[in-house]
Design an enzyme around this catalytic site. Structure first.
Site, short mmCIF file in Angstrom:
data_model
loop_
_atom_site.label_atom_id
_atom_site.label_comp_id
_atom_site.label_asym_id
_atom_site.label_seq_id
_atom_site.Cartn_x
_atom_site.Cartn_y
_atom_site.Cartn_z
N LYS A 112 0.81 -1.21 0.00
CA LYS A 112 0.00 0.00 0.00
C LYS A 112 0.85 1.27 0.00
O LYS A 112 0.39 2.33 -0.41
CB LYS A 112 -0.97 -0.02 1.17
CG LYS A 112 -2.01 -1.12 0.97
CD LYS A 112 -3.07 -1.15 2.03
CE LYS A 112 -4.16 -2.14 1.67
NZ LYS A 112 -3.79 -3.54 1.92
C1 LIG Z 1 -4.48 -4.63 1.44
C2 LIG Z 1 -3.73 -5.89 1.34
C3 LIG Z 1 -4.09 -6.92 0.44
C4 LIG Z 1 -5.34 -6.86 -0.40
O1 LIG Z 1 -5.29 -5.84 -1.36
P1 LIG Z 1 -6.60 -5.41 -2.17
O2 LIG Z 1 -6.29 -4.09 -2.77
O3 LIG Z 1 -7.70 -5.35 -1.18
O4 LIG Z 1 -6.82 -6.42 -3.20
C5 LIG Z 1 -3.28 -8.04 0.36
N1 LIG Z 1 -2.18 -8.16 1.13
C6 LIG Z 1 -1.80 -7.20 1.99
C7 LIG Z 1 -0.58 -7.41 2.80
C8 LIG Z 1 -2.56 -6.03 2.13
O5 LIG Z 1 -2.17 -5.08 3.00
#
Ligand SMILES: *Cc1c(COP(=O)(O)O)cnc(C)c1O
Length: 467
Positions: A112
């Site tokens: 993210k």
């Molecule tokens: C947010 C997250 C996901 C899922 O991502 P999406 O955008 O909801 O598909 C997967 N793995 C980790 C470590 C995350 O923080």
């Protein structure tokens, strides 16, 4: 480039509006009015470009009229300079055709950071141009909150308030938020669940007076700028593996359908992708949809991959819009039925089109644990994956027996972010990277409040009042 809403009842919007608004006023999600093409020549020219230059080239068609490619590149250079690997998004080879794309070298150890580090800088520039200020408010069950705080801490014209469920997130996740020492950051621990936090945020957004008074903004994963920023690492990895000569497949651990949808955006831009595989944990609404054509919300079950414990994949609405040939009222109809009845079914022709674009599978808890252990043992301790990445690996291995094409699994978090699950599977407790080694010695700051929107509104109005 202008943007339209998936529900067809909002006007056309510029990138700047879409960046600041997040959600369209008709409740829909923004999509570009038409897909830009990067084209083979442009892609070929990017072969060998570094990460920030690639990100700028991928984002430029969307930010036209708001940021130039040069501005984007300057922001991207700054945003990714702090990543703990010189390649920013390195590929790691696991076997002759299987690769990990390691997306956890950002400040908060999950993918993210890629989008949010850039978004913080985009917000800052746009707000300076408009001479305005915003209050970002969000609810988190884990990784989004810390990535958003890291992106906004210390920046001008923005303050950020993140709600998390009190004593219901991991200590590493909580401390990554509550130990940030910046005057424009506040953390609120809500006595309640993640759903309570999310409902409070919704209530605050639905209060027009408060919204206006504080200039409320959101940074949740439905923001188009986040999706577009994530498309960049697909292009970067694809080119590195020679996708112009031979398409590359991707398998993506997903919850909200954001990350894998970004892969679809890269494909629409012209990146030759072999196939896109959706990997879910037991919260498998997406896998069930691709198996049956019915999209039905189930109960959320807690798993060792908590950032994917979601039963309503918000970004799925964007795919639906495309599958229904841009018929906004039809999307609104289905979303209405979903909120009334908890489910909808699409016609078989629409389901077939979806299945031509994505494959999907889910991993049970035992499989996820066994996958962490198997790769740890097979590589004599060299490969230690976090449980989210393990969901992707488990699904990729199941799907891809016998294929000769390269397959990339997105490694979405650093194993040290989920040390208990990793230690349970391998017997080894992964260590935090150097910049976070003293995380448990740092002072925490947060306010505990009842699950009550009025209490949070009062906090917002009295905390750090605007000058
Ligand atoms: C947010 C997250 C996901 C899922 O991502 P999406 O955008 O909801 O598909 C997967 N793995 C980790 C470590 C995350 O923080």
């Amino acid at each position: 480039m202008m943007f339209v809403s998936t529900r067809g009842r909002a006007g056309r919007r510029s990138f700047e509006d879409v960046l600041l608004a997040g959600l369209a006023e008709d409740g829909g999600l923004f999509l570009p009015e038409r897909w830009p093409e990067l084209g083979r020549d442009r892609l070929a020219a990017l072969d060998g470009a570094d990460y920030p230059a690639t990100a700028a080239a991928v984002l430029a068609p969307f930010t036209e009229g708001c940021f130039s490619e040069a501005e984007l590149e300057a922001m991207a250079r700054e945003a990714y300079a702090g990543f703990a690997h010189p390649a920013v998004a390195p590929l790691r080879q696991l076997d002759p055709r299987l690769w990990l794309l390691e997306l956890f070298f950002g400040p908060t150890l999950a993918f993210k950071d890629f989008a949010l580090q850039l978004l913080g800088r985009m917000f800052e520039r746009v707000l300076a141009r408009r001479s305005s200020e915003i209050t970002i408010i969000g609810a988190t069950s884990g990784d989004t909150g810390s990535a958003a705080i890291a992106a906004v801490a210390g920046r001008a014209r923005m303050r950020i308030v993140i709600l998390h469920p009190h004593e219901r997130i991991s200590p590493v996740q909580r401390r990554q938020m509550t130990t940030v020492d910046a005057p424009n950051v506040a953390n609120i621990a809500i006595r309640g669940t993640f759903d309570d936090c999310q409902n409070i945020v919704k209530t605050l957004f639905n209060d027009p007076q408060l919204r206006k008074e504080l200039n409320l903004a959101a940074v949740n994963s439905i923001n188009w700028a986040r999706i577009a920023a994530q498309a960049a690492y697909y292009v970067y990895a694809g080119l590195r593996l020679g996708c112009l000569a031979r398409p590359v497949g991707f398998c993506v651990p997903t919850g909200n359908f954001g990350d894998v949808y970004a892969g679809h955006v890269a494909r629409r831009l012209g990146l030759p992708i072999d196939r896109l595989i959706i990997a879910t944990n037991r919260n498998d609404i997406l896998a069930r949809f691709f198996a049956s054509g019915e999209y039905r919300i189930g109960d959320v079950v807690p798993t060792i991959s908590p950032s994917m414990d979601i039963q309503l994949a918000s970004n799925f609405e964007r795919l639906l819009f495309e599958l229904l040939d841009g018929d906004g009222p039809a999307v609104a109809e289905l979303m209405g039925r979903l909120s009334r009845e908890g489910a909808f079914r699409v016609p078989s022709a629409v389901h077939a089109r979806a299945c031509a674009l994505f494959a999907a599978g889910s991993a049970r808890e035992e499989e996820t644990k066994a996958t962490i252990a198997r790769w740890y043992e097979r590589t004599a301790g060299a490969v230690l994956v976090d449980p989210h990445t393990a969901v992707g690996l488990a699904v990729a291995e199941r799907f891809d027996r016998g294929s000769a094409r390269p397959m990339v699994v997105l490694a979405t978090a650093h194993p040290a972010k989920f040390p208990d699950a990793v230690a349970a599977a391998t017997g080894r407790r992964p260590e935090l990277p150097v910049h976070l080694r003293d995380l448990f010695a740092r002072e925490e700051r947060f306010t505990v409040l009842a699950a009550d929107a009025t209490a949070v509104a009062t906090f917002l109005r009295t905390w750090h009042p605007n000058p």
